[in-house]
Design a protein around this motif. Structure first.
Motif, PDB file in Angstrom:
ATOM      1  N   THR A 218       0.837  -1.205   0.000  1.00  0.00           N
ATOM      2  CA  THR A 218       0.000   0.000   0.000  1.00  0.00           C
ATOM      3  C   THR A 218       0.868   1.250   0.000  1.00  0.00           C
ATOM      4  N   ALA A 219       1.984   1.176   0.714  1.00  0.00           N
ATOM      5  CA  ALA A 219       2.913   2.308   0.702  1.00  0.00           C
ATOM      6  C   ALA A 219       3.356   2.575  -0.737  1.00  0.00           C
ATOM      7  N   TYR A 220       3.569   1.495  -1.482  1.00  0.00           N
ATOM      8  CA  TYR A 220       3.968   1.626  -2.885  1.00  0.00           C
ATOM      9  C   TYR A 220       2.830   2.211  -3.721  1.00  0.00           C
ATOM     10  N   ASP A 221       1.620   1.734  -3.457  1.00  0.00           N
ATOM     11  CA  ASP A 221       0.473   2.236  -4.226  1.00  0.00           C
ATOM     12  C   ASP A 221       0.399   3.763  -4.151  1.00  0.00           C
ATOM     13  N   ASP A 222       0.619   4.305  -2.967  1.00  0.00           N
ATOM     14  CA  ASP A 222       0.600   5.764  -2.828  1.00  0.00           C
ATOM     15  C   ASP A 222       1.593   6.405  -3.797  1.00  0.00           C
ATOM     16  N   ALA A 223       2.798   5.848  -3.812  1.00  0.00           N
ATOM     17  CA  ALA A 223       3.861   6.452  -4.605  1.00  0.00           C
ATOM     18  C   ALA A 223       3.608   6.311  -6.101  1.00  0.00           C
TER      19      ALA A 223
ATOM     20  N   SER B 184       4.123   7.969   0.728  1.00  0.00           N
ATOM     21  CA  SER B 184       3.342   6.978   1.463  1.00  0.00           C
ATOM     22  C   SER B 184       2.820   7.598   2.746  1.00  0.00           C
ATOM     23  N   ARG B 185       1.540   7.491   2.934  1.00  0.00           N
ATOM     24  CA  ARG B 185       0.986   8.023   4.178  1.00  0.00           C
ATOM     25  C   ARG B 185       1.498   7.202   5.345  1.00  0.00           C
TER      26      ARG B 185
ATOM     27  N   PRO C  74       4.597   4.906   5.559  1.00  0.00           N
ATOM     28  CA  PRO C  74       5.731   4.422   4.777  1.00  0.00           C
ATOM     29  C   PRO C  74       6.438   3.218   5.397  1.00  0.00           C
TER      30      PRO C  74
ATOM     31  N   TYR D 260       7.712   5.098   0.559  1.00  0.00           N
ATOM     32  CA  TYR D 260       8.152   5.714  -0.671  1.00  0.00           C
ATOM     33  C   TYR D 260       7.956   7.212  -0.606  1.00  0.00           C
TER      34      TYR D 260
END
Lengths: 513, 528, 398
Positions: free
Chosen positions: B368-373, B379-380, B382, B410
């Motif tokens: 999910t951290a990657y999805d943000d980036a 990443s909200r 990270p 990210y």
């Protein structure tokens, strides 16, 4: 009755192998689990008077060798390229129409991007060059990279020569492109989001990856094997549906003295002293046979048709690790007419980000709220599929993963069907009023009905790590299995799906030695 | 304006530039290193941003530094001392943790607590990765051959390259092939069932890349991080005494002793070209330096698109450089602390403070951290790799106080709307919040905070897009494709111009192999 | 997180006996190398009275269910299906290339319940082999503590403690019994090649069991013993030790470090007629062509040894402990094998070693040369191939 060989599954590859074996004088029987032949390549009536290509719209590339060897053209299998490859609706603009006609496509791109229009011809040539090389690798068994046997070295060398034949830049293109994400490749070529979005679907078709996943450029190239220059996203149309290929193959088998049995599900393959002894059908009937060729996918073949004790745990673990992951939903609609504005093939994938976001859902075990769609109205090119001027529309929607976080239920299946139809109706207003009947096939439905593990239409995801000498598993990529007398010939082997009969032929060749 | 002559000019005083210069000087060449900043090191620097607190500002751990370089340059004599970083602790969302410790039995017991199967798998996995790293290691020392060339040296190179794979037992070859092509997540799924274990392991497959654990190609980076070696022990991570800058200083000291000149505050404005060959450089202050050999340790975008004019290079090379993917994906937060973070899952001070703390509680979290980036946001929540250097080397902070180094992913360089002060602070806050969730005393223990976004990393170090590897370690950007097809042998399409940065084979991390290999190639070309 | 080495359930009894802080690691546990400052008395207890050894760190698995025997028959090389309830089998198990992963014992506790002991963790491996089978695998390594009571007086002591007749308990058989009300399983097994038993007990009852055995055994000379004494005894008994005499194929880094059961001279543990088991195909093929290596005993010739020392003016020096290093063996100047363990046998008064030898040099009586270091210099002494075990008293089986 005694047989030399039994083929598990009466799909394209199973029948192709049976045909080659029968023509080589072997006494062959094909055991198909269902009442109809074809497996994933079936054309079936899904509603009274309506026939649809159940799982795939295009049987894929039948290698010239197979066409010729088996005389398929004479038996009625004569695919043609549809005049329209795909139409890409553009918000507030004319659709981009991709057809095998390179110039016409460029002209269609012109109002959207002069740059992309100018690059189209070059892109077509690029794709043809690279998929041409891949086609060459598909005509022979997978190279054994780590083997030092002279024959293997020769075949590696010959592939190397073919690669060299592409010239310096061509070689670099092949080496560099294959592991790339399709998104990077398309970004290098084009600027128009709508074009890139639609083309990117050809890089993720039937795999649980997004355009930004490495190796999706390979899937894109794979999907263009056997197509002429300009055939980006082109469709092979067969009068009577994809099932015609199956009928033709079945005829070859029976004419050569082979036997085909339907409603004959193989429940177990019997093994004695590391050798195949025969099969047991679901009915309890036992057939003694020294050779069994399975066109079922590798997981099904090894994990459920055999006693685990007959195989090494390491091998079974490798088989377990073959990623199947059917990511698609297929909806068949019986229509009373053609919706206004509809053409034979439309792709709804407005941007690569849209496709990527749809993939994100699958990655996290959810159904994409906004999947990308490929909508085909087979009856436009082949009216007799529906009676009395009615029409059949098949929608391929991605992603709806087999492994759903909360599991599949009937309600989810119904809901996903409804939302796919609703999305289609946004593109084609009035569609809803034309629908007389609908059928929704989720990955679990495909698994249950066609026996394809995890509903994978590919019998194993086409990715770099499951390609060539690593398909289905690196230790056994040449149709033979760890058990003497047991062979694989299905799409789970090299070169696999989209190359109708190529695996079947190569498997037979390998068996006949 | 003054003009000076050298045998070779090295642009950039990062570890690769310094190593390159040291090897050239060792061969008797008159070399000058030109560093833009007031200190050597590039991304490997230690700076006392706040009095008494020393930060390894960017790069913060080491394991990849090639042993032959350490030996050839006698770096321990020049002050290099690498202290072991022994453990990794990952707090989980339910208040528990998973940890790997220096001792095998203790680690096994810990993993066993989570999964009996994984405890067994862990040893086998490590053994396989050891084999893989052993197998790939010779590639690190190879000059990539040109696969399109029929020159005997290239054919031999390709045979050597193929030989490395062919020499492997079949099973290991297959495993290596998988590792080269799969996603870290899928690869680890084949081994383990404990989600947090996979999350923590997969995190080392994404460090420095713009990939998620489920992105095919990330498994290779797992291996890249396994290739580290300290004193013959594979995979050991260490911390340089005095911070990462001490590594650069030791190399600089060795280079100076060998006769190299190192000029600080000497930014290069352009590479001089005459008659189709590089002849020297012009500094921003107008000084010109001349040499038949110019070596750039900068990334290719900076070297070829900003220090040179497009017309001086072949068009297809320029196109290749343009499409070379760099994409910065990580940020760095350095902190001064009044006390150690008190982990809820492991209260009090303990050995875990001497190792890494990984914020990677689940695969879903990292993905999910990657999805943000992917869509242009930081990443909200990270992924973070945290170490407390003052626990390993007490001289990094005043007595009783600490410094903390947080690698954060990210943070995309191409963040929507570009990076600015507000986003930087918001990003810093996200990091502090995420750490405070696992160590409640953390927020109030912060004395100073330095937040570095990819834009800051670029501004300070000059690394394009702030990418720590000078370009992604993706399969289509490795070996003979790094940084551009046909130009992977440390040369450039201009006579006399060479490359020696992480953008060349074998890539990033404080490895130094590129700097050394480039020097060996240069010495082949120039008269003795 | 406790970083200290784990202790066994008997630790509160063994720790006070420790005189020299001579603990060592075994599978993550602290066990005694020797309790006394010298292990000599502990060794003699094994051969003359009875030694009490804490063998709790062994890995132990319970395999239960309808297909329990089928699972084990897939995994191990011996025929489990043919084993009777109450029987114990010593066995190896192999990977698919027919190379030994581990060795241990299988006890048939009941028709559908087995206990497997192993030197290495095998939980995942058992699970990987359990596909399609109705079987439950439980790691009982921590739940079950074990003591080995080994030596000529072992039976007397156990009979005292259990108040039952153990003369009918045959070699490699087990019985359920109780000691002072503590339920135990007694197997007539051990790692000393002597009369001996192993007592398996719930970890919670470990301490009272220890006390009971010590109390019953004191009049018969029961002596707690550590690993050093055991190591000497197992060399005399010709019993091999994983990671010393052979490498698990799982840990081997290169092919040549792996061994097949035949190469370990464990032919008798391989049931080639079983239709399925891991490595069967490779093992059959090896059987057909003959193993390249054998595992044998070597007896170092005393006169030869003595003269090597006398040559430099020294009396022969013998190792005080069993050694675990690799020592080259030669025939006519070329290396034909290597010894992996060795010990002076105070009982047999012979210098013994266990060795891997190329098959053609493996016949008992073959004369070889063994390397030894005398005053910093490498020399060779004559050694003779012997069949194993070196020491095989009648009481072991009687």
């Amino acid at each position: 009755m005694t047989y030399d060989a039994l083929v598990v599954g009466g799909g394209v590859n199973g029948l192709t192998t049976a045909a080659y074996l029968a023509r080589a004088g072997r006494k062959v029987v094909v055991a198909e689990r269902r009442a109809t032949l074809g497996g994933l390549c079936a054309t079936e009536e899904f509603h009274s008077g309506f026939r649809a290509n159940s799982c795939i719209d295009d049987p894929g590339w039948v290698p010239d060798r197979v066409m010729k060897d088996l005389g398929l053209a004479a038996l009625g299998y004569a695919p043609t390229l549809a005049p329209l490859s795909m139409s890409i609706p553009i918000d507030g603009g004319s659709p981009i129409v991709i057809s095998p006609d390179v110039r016409a496509t460029a002209a269609s791109l012109l109002p959207h991007s002069i740059r992309d229009a100018n690059k189209w011809a070059e892109f077509c040539a690029f794709v043809a060059r690279l998929s041409g090389f891949i086609e060459a690798t598909y005509s022979v068994r997978a190279p054994a990279v780590e083997s030092s046997a002279p024959s293997d070295l020769l075949s590696l060398l010959s592939l190397g020569r073919k690669l060299r034949g592409l010239g310096r830049r061509g070689m670099i293109d092949v080496i560099r492109t294959i592991p790339m994400p399709i998104a990077d490749l398309l970004d290098e070529w084009f600027e128009h989001e709508g074009l890139k979005g639609a083309l990117s679907t050809l890089g993720v078709l039937n795999v649980q990856h997004g355009p930004q996943s490495g190796g999706t450029a390979l899937v894109f190239l794979h999907n263009h094997v056997g197509l002429p220059v300009g055939g980006i996203g082109a469709r092979r149309v067969v009068r009577g549906g994809v099932g015609v290929l199956v009928d033709a193959l079945a005829q070859v088998v029976t004419r050569a003295g082979g036997e085909i049995r339907t409603n004959a599900e193989v429940a177990r393959i019997r093994v004695h002293e590391d050798c195949v002894a025969g099969v047991v059908l679901a009915s309890g009937e036992e057939i003694d046979v020294p050779t069994v060729v399975s066109s079922a996918d590798p997981r099904r073949t090894f994990s459920s048709l055999l006693d685990a004790g007959d195989l090494d745990p390491e091998f079974l673990h490798a088989i377990d690790c073959v990623r199947m992951r059917g990511p698609q939903v297929r909806v068949h609609l019986a229509l009373s007419g053609v919706p206004r504005g509809a053409v034979a093939s439309m792709v709804v994938a407005p941007t690569m980000t849209y496709v990527e976001q749809a993939y994100d859902a699958a990655k996290h075990g959810r159904i994409a709220e906004r999947p990308w769609l490929r909508m085909s109205i087979a009856t436009i090119d082949d009216p007799p599929l529906a009676s009395g001027g009615s029409h059949v529309m098949s929608i391929h929607a991605q992603y709806a993963p087999y492994h759903l976080r909360d599991g599949w239920t009937l309600e989810r299946r119904v809901a996903v069907g409804e939302s796919v139809v609703a999305m289609a109706a946004q593109q084609l207003p009035g569609l809803a009023d034309l629908v007389q009947h609908s059928v929704v096939l989720t990955p679990p439905c495909i698994e249950e009905r066609y026996g394809a593990t995890e509903g994978s239409l590919l019998h194993g995801e086409l990715t770099l790590d499951q390609f060539l000498f690593a398909r289905p598993v690196a230790s056994h990529s040449r149709y033979a299995s760890p058990i003497e007398g047991l062979w694989l010939c299905g799409s789970g082997t090299h070169p696999g799906v989209g190359t109708a009969g190529a695996s079947g032929r190569l498997a037979a060749k390998e068996m006949l030695g | 304006m003054t003009t000076q002559r050298y045998d070779a000019i090295v642009i950039g005083g990062g570890h690769n530039g310094l190593i390159n210069a040291a090897y050239l000087a060792r061969a008797g060449k008159r070399v000058v290193v030109l560093e833009r900043r007031h200190l050597v090191g590039g991304a490997a620097v230690t700076e006392e941003i706040y009095p008494g607190f020393k930060y390894s500002v960017f790069s913060y751990v080491v394991s990849l530094l090639r042993p032959e370089i350490i030996r050839d340059l006698d770096l321990p004599r020049h002050g290099l001392e690498i202290l072991p970083l022994e453990s990794t602790v990952t707090p989980t969302l339910d208040g528990d943790y998973i940890a790997a410790w220096a001792d095998h039995d203790v680690t096994r017991r810990e993993i066993y607590r989570h999964s009996k199967r994984d405890a067994d798998a862990y040893d086998e996995y490590n053994k396989l990765m050891h084999h893989m790293a052993m197998a790939v290691k010779p590639i690190l020392a190879m000059v990539p051959p040109d696969p399109t060339s029929l020159a005997p040296s290239d054919l031999r190179g390709m045979l050597d390259f193929a030989g490395i794979f062919r020499a492997l037992p079949t099973r290991q070859f297959h495993a290596l092939y998988k590792l080269m092509t799969m996603s870290a997540g899928d690869y680890l799924d084949e081994w383990f069932e404990t989600d947090v274990l996979k999350a923590t392991k997969s995190a080392s497959g994404i460090i420095g890349t713009f990939m998620g654990p489920r992105t095919p190609g990330s498994a290779y980076v797992l291996l890249h991080h396994y290739m580290g070696e300290i004193d013959g022990a594979f995979r050991a991570w260490g911390f340089a005494k005095g911070g990462t800058g001490a590594i650069s200083e030791s190399i600089a000291s060795a280079a100076r002793e060998l006769g190299a000149e190192i000029r600080l505050n000497a930014p290069v404005a352009k590479i001089l070209v005459k008659g189709g060959r590089a002849t020297g450089v012009a500094l921003e202050n107008g000084d010109e330096l001349h040499a038949p050999v110019v070596v750039t340790s900068l990334d290719p975008k900076r070297s070829f698109l900003s220090l040179l004019e497009e017309k001086e290079l072949p068009a297809d090379f320029v196109a290749d450089v343009r499409r070379y993917k760099i994409r910065g994906s990580s940020g760095k937060v350095n902190l001064s602390l009044s006390e150690l973070p008190d982990l809820t899952c492991m209260p009090g001070a303990g050995p875990h403070h001497r190792g890494a703390i990984s914020i990677s509680p689940s695969m879903e979290y990292v993905e999910t951290a990657y999805d943000d980036a992917k869509y242009g946001n930081f990443s909200r929540e990270p992924y973070m790799d945290i170490i407390i250097p003052s626990m390993i080397d007490p001289q990094m902070a005043p007595p009783g106080k600490h410094v903390m180094s947080i690698f954060v992913q990210y943070a995309p360089s191409n963040i929507i709307g570009g990076w600015d002060a507000t986003k930087r602070e918001a990003f810093g806050d996200a990091v502090v919040n995420a750490v405070t969730r696992v160590a409640p005393n953390f927020r109030s223990s912060i004395l100073h905070r330095q937040v570095l976004t990819p834009a800051d990393i670029e501004a300070i170090t000059g690394l394009t897009e702030g990418n720590i590897f000078q370009g992604e370690l993706a399969l289509h950007q490795l070996f003979f494709l790094r940084p551009a097809p046909g130009w992977a042998k440390f040369r450039a399409p201009l006579k006399g111009l060479y490359q020696c940065g992480s953008a060349t084979h074998p890539g990033g991390g404080i490895m130094g192999a590129a700097g050394r290999l480039a020097a060996l190639e240069i010495l082949k070309d120039v008269p003795k | 997180m406790d970083h200290r080495l784990r202790t066994t359930p008997f630790h509160s009894r063994t720790a006070p006996l420790m005189q020299g802080a001579a603990w060592r690691r075994w599978a993550g546990y602290a066990v005694a190398s020797a309790y006394e400052l010298s292990h000599e008395r502990e060794y003699y207890a094994i051969r003359n009275s009875a030694a009490l050894l804490d063998v709790s760190p062994l890995y132990k698995y319970h395999i239960a269910g309808r297909d329990a025997a089928r699972l084990l028959d897939r995994v191990i090389t011996r025929n489990v299906g043919a084993a009777k309830i109450g029987q114990v089998l010593y066995t190896t198990w192999c990977d698919s290339d027919g190379k030994v992963i581990d060795d241990g014992t299988v006890s048939r506790l009941d028709d559908q319940l087995f206990r497997l002991t192993a030197a290495d963790p095998n939980y995942r491996w058992l699970g990987d082999n359990a596909r399609q089978l109705d079987v439950h695998i439980e790691d009982v390594s921590e739940k079950i503590a074990a003591l080995a009571l080994q030596g000529p007086n072992a039976r007397l002591i156990l009979e005292q403690a259990t108040e039952s007749d153990l003369s009918s308990l045959k070699y490699f058989r087990l019985t359920r019994s109780s000691i002072r009300g503590i339920p135990v399983t007694i197997t007539r097994t051990g790692y000393t090649g002597d009369l001996g038993y192993e007592v398996w007990v719930d970890s919670a009852s470990a301490v009272p069991l220890w006390d009971a055995l010590v109390e019953s055994g004191t009049p018969y000379g029961i002596t707690p013993a550590g690993m050093l004494a055991l190591d000497m005894a197992r060399v005399e008994a010709g019993l091999l030790l994983i990671e010393v005499d052979y490498f698990s194929s799982r840990h081997a880094l290169i092919e040549s470090q792996k061994s097949s059961p035949f190469e370990l001279s464990l032919d008798w543990t391989v049931s080639l007629d079983k239709p399925q088991f891991n490595g069967r195909r490779a093992i059959k093929a090896e059987h057909a062509r003959g193993a390249a290596w054998k595992f044998v005993g070597i007896e170092v010739d005393w006169t030869s040894l003595q003269s090597r020392f006398n040559e430099v003016g020294l009396a022969p020096r013998l190792p005080t402990q069993a050694w675990r290093t690799s020592v080259p063996l030669y025939a006519g100047g070329t290396q034909v094998g290597y010894a992996t363990s060795g010990s002076w046998s105070p009982l047999l008064k012979r210098y013994l070693a266990l060795a891997h030898v190329e098959s053609k040099h493996a016949a008992p009586g073959t004369s070889l040369e063994i390397e030894l270091t005398v005053e910093h210099k490498r020399k060779r002494a004559t050694g003779t191939v012997r069949s194993l075990p070196f020491f095989n008293p009648e009481r072991k089986r009687k």
